[in-house]
Each structure stands twice: as structure tokens, then as C-alpha cells.
Write a protein that holds these residues in place. Structure first.
Motif, PDB file in Angstrom:
ATOM      1  N   ASP A 103      -6.341   5.140  -6.720  1.00  0.00           N
ATOM      2  CA  ASP A 103      -7.601   5.864  -6.823  1.00  0.00           C
ATOM      3  C   ASP A 103      -7.337   7.350  -6.963  1.00  0.00           C
ATOM      4  OD1 ASP A 103      -9.578   3.934  -6.825  1.00  0.00           O
ATOM      5  OD2 ASP A 103      -9.812   3.901  -4.652  1.00  0.00           O
ATOM      6  N   TYR A 104      -7.968   7.974  -7.958  1.00  0.00           N
ATOM      7  CA  TYR A 104      -7.910   9.425  -8.055  1.00  0.00           C
ATOM      8  C   TYR A 104      -8.602  10.033  -6.831  1.00  0.00           C
ATOM      9  CZ  TYR A 104      -7.906   7.686 -12.901  1.00  0.00           C
ATOM     10  OH  TYR A 104      -7.676   6.972 -14.049  1.00  0.00           O
ATOM     11  N   ARG A 105      -8.255  11.265  -6.521  1.00  0.00           N
ATOM     12  CA  ARG A 105      -8.935  11.950  -5.424  1.00  0.00           C
ATOM     13  C   ARG A 105     -10.453  11.940  -5.634  1.00  0.00           C
ATOM     14  NH1 ARG A 105      -5.944  17.600  -5.038  1.00  0.00           N
ATOM     15  NH2 ARG A 105      -4.925  16.849  -6.954  1.00  0.00           N
TER      16      ARG A 105
ATOM     17  N   LEU B 188       0.857  -1.181   0.000  1.00  0.00           N
ATOM     18  CA  LEU B 188       0.000   0.000   0.000  1.00  0.00           C
ATOM     19  C   LEU B 188       0.893   1.231   0.000  1.00  0.00           C
ATOM     20  CD1 LEU B 188      -3.013   1.015   0.398  1.00  0.00           C
ATOM     21  CD2 LEU B 188      -2.422   1.179   2.828  1.00  0.00           C
ATOM     22  N   VAL B 189       0.617   2.176  -0.916  1.00  0.00           N
ATOM     23  CA  VAL B 189       1.436   3.385  -0.993  1.00  0.00           C
ATOM     24  C   VAL B 189       0.537   4.618  -0.954  1.00  0.00           C
ATOM     25  CG1 VAL B 189       3.344   2.314  -2.237  1.00  0.00           C
ATOM     26  CG2 VAL B 189       1.444   3.300  -3.530  1.00  0.00           C
ATOM     27  N   ASN B 190       1.050   5.662  -0.329  1.00  0.00           N
ATOM     28  CA  ASN B 190       0.381   6.955  -0.298  1.00  0.00           C
ATOM     29  C   ASN B 190       1.302   7.963  -0.972  1.00  0.00           C
ATOM     30  OD1 ASN B 190      -2.112   6.427   1.358  1.00  0.00           O
ATOM     31  ND2 ASN B 190      -0.547   5.712   2.784  1.00  0.00           N
ATOM     32  N   ILE B 191       0.860   8.515  -2.082  1.00  0.00           N
ATOM     33  CA  ILE B 191       1.708   9.333  -2.940  1.00  0.00           C
ATOM     34  C   ILE B 191       1.273  10.793  -2.866  1.00  0.00           C
ATOM     35  CG2 ILE B 191       2.421   9.719  -5.324  1.00  0.00           C
ATOM     36  CD1 ILE B 191       1.907   6.716  -5.799  1.00  0.00           C
ATOM     37  N   PRO B 192       2.194  11.702  -2.543  1.00  0.00           N
ATOM     38  CA  PRO B 192       1.840  13.128  -2.484  1.00  0.00           C
ATOM     39  C   PRO B 192       1.391  13.646  -3.847  1.00  0.00           C
ATOM     40  CG  PRO B 192       3.969  12.713  -1.447  1.00  0.00           C
ATOM     41  CD  PRO B 192       3.596  11.465  -2.187  1.00  0.00           C
TER      42      PRO B 192
ATOM     43  N   SER C  11      -8.931   7.404  -1.955  1.00  0.00           N
ATOM     44  CA  SER C  11      -8.214   8.678  -1.856  1.00  0.00           C
ATOM     45  C   SER C  11      -9.186   9.809  -1.543  1.00  0.00           C
ATOM     46  CB  SER C  11      -7.477   8.978  -3.167  1.00  0.00           C
ATOM     47  OG  SER C  11      -6.547   7.956  -3.483  1.00  0.00           O
ATOM     48  N   PRO C  12      -9.016  10.460  -0.400  1.00  0.00           N
ATOM     49  CA  PRO C  12      -9.925  11.556  -0.052  1.00  0.00           C
ATOM     50  C   PRO C  12      -9.704  12.775  -0.944  1.00  0.00           C
ATOM     51  CG  PRO C  12      -8.124  11.437   1.517  1.00  0.00           C
ATOM     52  CD  PRO C  12      -7.992  10.240   0.622  1.00  0.00           C
ATOM     53  N   GLY C  13     -10.720  13.606  -1.028  1.00  0.00           N
ATOM     54  CA  GLY C  13     -10.603  14.831  -1.803  1.00  0.00           C
ATOM     55  C   GLY C  13     -11.741  14.993  -2.778  1.00  0.00           C
TER      56      GLY C  13
ATOM     57  N   VAL D 204      -2.731  10.489  -2.777  1.00  0.00           N
ATOM     58  CA  VAL D 204      -3.554   9.451  -3.393  1.00  0.00           C
ATOM     59  C   VAL D 204      -3.028   8.100  -2.929  1.00  0.00           C
ATOM     60  CG1 VAL D 204      -4.228  10.821  -5.384  1.00  0.00           C
ATOM     61  CG2 VAL D 204      -2.150   9.462  -5.493  1.00  0.00           C
ATOM     62  N   THR D 205      -3.930   7.159  -2.822  1.00  0.00           N
ATOM     63  CA  THR D 205      -3.601   5.837  -2.298  1.00  0.00           C
ATOM     64  C   THR D 205      -3.640   4.810  -3.420  1.00  0.00           C
ATOM     65  OG1 THR D 205      -4.486   6.386  -0.124  1.00  0.00           O
ATOM     66  CG2 THR D 205      -4.303   4.043  -0.667  1.00  0.00           C
TER      67      THR D 205
END
Length: 267
Positions: free
Chosen positions: A110-112, A54-58, A117-119, A65-66
Motif C-alpha cells: 500500500d502506498y502511504r 508481512l514486510v515493512n519497507i523504509p 501504510s500510514p501517511g 510502507v507495508t
């Protein structure tokens, strides 16, 4: 006669008001009609992706985004997968499992505004997320193959127009999102209403990567004519597969992965 004239005027007036009301609803809630953000994000433990993480990308504006990432095997590239419109990217885990089984790495996300991915989901945010994810992956210094499915054909083509990847595969692409809307709602001025239009027909003209397009003649979501037109506009044509009778979700079962591997293997 005067009474009939008044009735006719009244009917026309009601029709005009109803039409304007429809336009107002579509304008105000257009993204609820355009994007399917339902569902949930799967856990990696629910899949066979034992080597993925699992990655969280700035992304832009301090957002993240996750996604899931797995490195490639020796000498293999990474597939950067731009998912379609429905629910979470994670629901297509069987595809990623096949990528990994055949030695490819992958990054899907997932796109925001979508489940993982929140947003806020907007074209601007989706394109910013797409570039951020590409740049994150490029730092790992593996060859990158872009794969855009349906809605994902928009950000995938945009990234190819802005960055240097090794290849671009487009599955059931559109020439633009507004053109798809016009196919369905030709009686509405969608060109004026839609905020998120994804002009693939413009972006594809400056793509320098080899392009492979796959589409089915039975696609009632995005007409096969879109895929043919996108391929016509691609400067570097590397293959067009039109599968008779295949619907919008039917290409994988009809052998898309085998054709994709053949395309990728020529890079």
C-alpha cells in the motif's frame, strides 16, 4: 427592459459564483476525489499465501510502507505489483495466490495514505514509495518484473524510467491522470487544479524495458485510447492486447494472467 437586464446579470453572476465554488471545492478536496482510501488491509491468514510474509519497507522521510512478499521458486522472477486506486492492495490476494502457484515471487504494498501504510497520499510520496520498494526488492538479487494496474501504471512506469527491471506490464494505463480527469470534466481547468498528474506519457519515452499493454474497449474509467497511446510511445514494444468489451476490472477474468506469463516467459 432594465428589469430583465438586471435579472440576466444576476443569473450570470450566480452561475459564475457557483462555478468558482465548484472549482474551490475540487481544489481543496481533490485527493478525496482522486484516491479511494477506504476499506481495510486483509490478514495473510485470510488468504492462501502460506509462504508470504508481512514486510515493512523504509521509504522517504522516515516513513514506512507495508506489503506482502513471497520469494520466487528456483529460476523464477519476482513480480513487483503496483496496485490500483481502490482500497488496499491486499484485496487482490487471489492474483498473488496465482503468481505463487505458478512459481513467481511477488511484492505488493500500500502506498502511504492507503489502509496498510500510514501517511499522506500525494504523487510525490507514491513515487518515493515505489522507488523505495523497488530498491528493497532489488537487494534480494532476483529478476524483477514490474506490473502496474490503473493508478499503478504511473509509479510502475516511473520506476521503469529510473531503474533497471526485466519487463514492464501495464494494465489499463493512462497517459496521465490529468488527461483522465479532462476526459470526465472537460468543462473544468483540471490542468491547473490537479496537483497529482502522473505524466506517464513523458516517463514511458525513456523506458528501456520491454513493454506489454493490456486494455479493454469497455473501460469507462480509463478510456482504451490511453492504453493505445501509451503503447505507441513505448520505445521497446512487446505486445498490445485490446480485449473487446472488457471493462476496467475485467481483464483478469478474460485471461490476462495467461498473456502476462507468455510475455514474462520471453524475458
Amino acid at each position: 427592459m432594465k428589469m430583465l437586464k438586471r435579472i440576466a446579470i444576476g443569473v450570470v453572476g450566480v452561475g459564475v459564483l457557483a462555478y468558482l465554488a465548484v472549482l474551490g471545492v475540487l481544489y481543496l478536496f481533490q485527493r478525496d476525489f482522486q484516491y479511494d482510501r477506504s476499506g481495510r488491509m486483509f490478514e495473510l491468514s485470510e488468504t492462501l499465501l502460506t509462504n508470504a510474509e508481512l514486510v515493512n519497507i523504509p521509504s522517504a522521510d522516515g516513513s514506512t510502507v507495508t506489503g506482502w512478499y513471497a520469494p520466487p521458486g528456483p529460476g523464477k522472477p519476482v513480480i513487483l505489483y503496483f496496485r490500483g486506486n481502490a482500497q488496499s492492495f491486499s484485496r487482490e490476494h487471489e492474483r498473488y495466490e496465482q503468481f505463487v502457484q505458478d512459481g513467481y515471487g511477488f511484492l505488493a504494498f500500500d502506498y502511504r495514505g492507503f489502509p496498510g501504510s500510514p501517511g499522506e497520499v500525494t504523487e510525490e510520496n507514491i513515487l518515493a514509495d515505489a522507488l523505495a520498494v523497488y530498491d528493497w526488492l532489488a537487494a534480494k538479487d532476483f529478476p524483477i518484473l514490474l506490473w502496474g494496474r490503473s493508478l499503478g501504471s504511473g509509479p510502475a512506469t516511473y520506476v521503469a524510467s529510473q531503474r533497471d527491471a526485466d519487463a514492464l506490464l501495464l494494465e489499463t494505463p493512462f497517459i496521465s491522470a490529468v488527461a483522465v480527469a479532462a476526459d470526465r470534466y472537460g468543462f473544468l481547468p483540471v490542468g491547473f487544479l490537479m496537483a497529482d498528474q502522473y505524466p506517464v506519457e513523458q516517463w514511458i519515452k525513456v523506458v528501456e524495458e520491454p513493454v506489454f499493454v493490456a486494455h479493454g474497449t469497455g473501460d469507462t474509467t480509463i478510456n482504451v485510447g490511453h492504453g493505445k497511446r501509451v503503447y505507441e510511445l513505448a520505445p521497446v514494444k512487446a505486445g498490445l492486447w485490446i480485449e473487446p468489451g472488457a471493462d476496467h476490472s475485467g481483464l483478469w477474468e478474460r485471461g490476462l494472467w495467461g498473456r502476462a506469463k507468455a510475455f514474462f516467459g520471453r524475458r
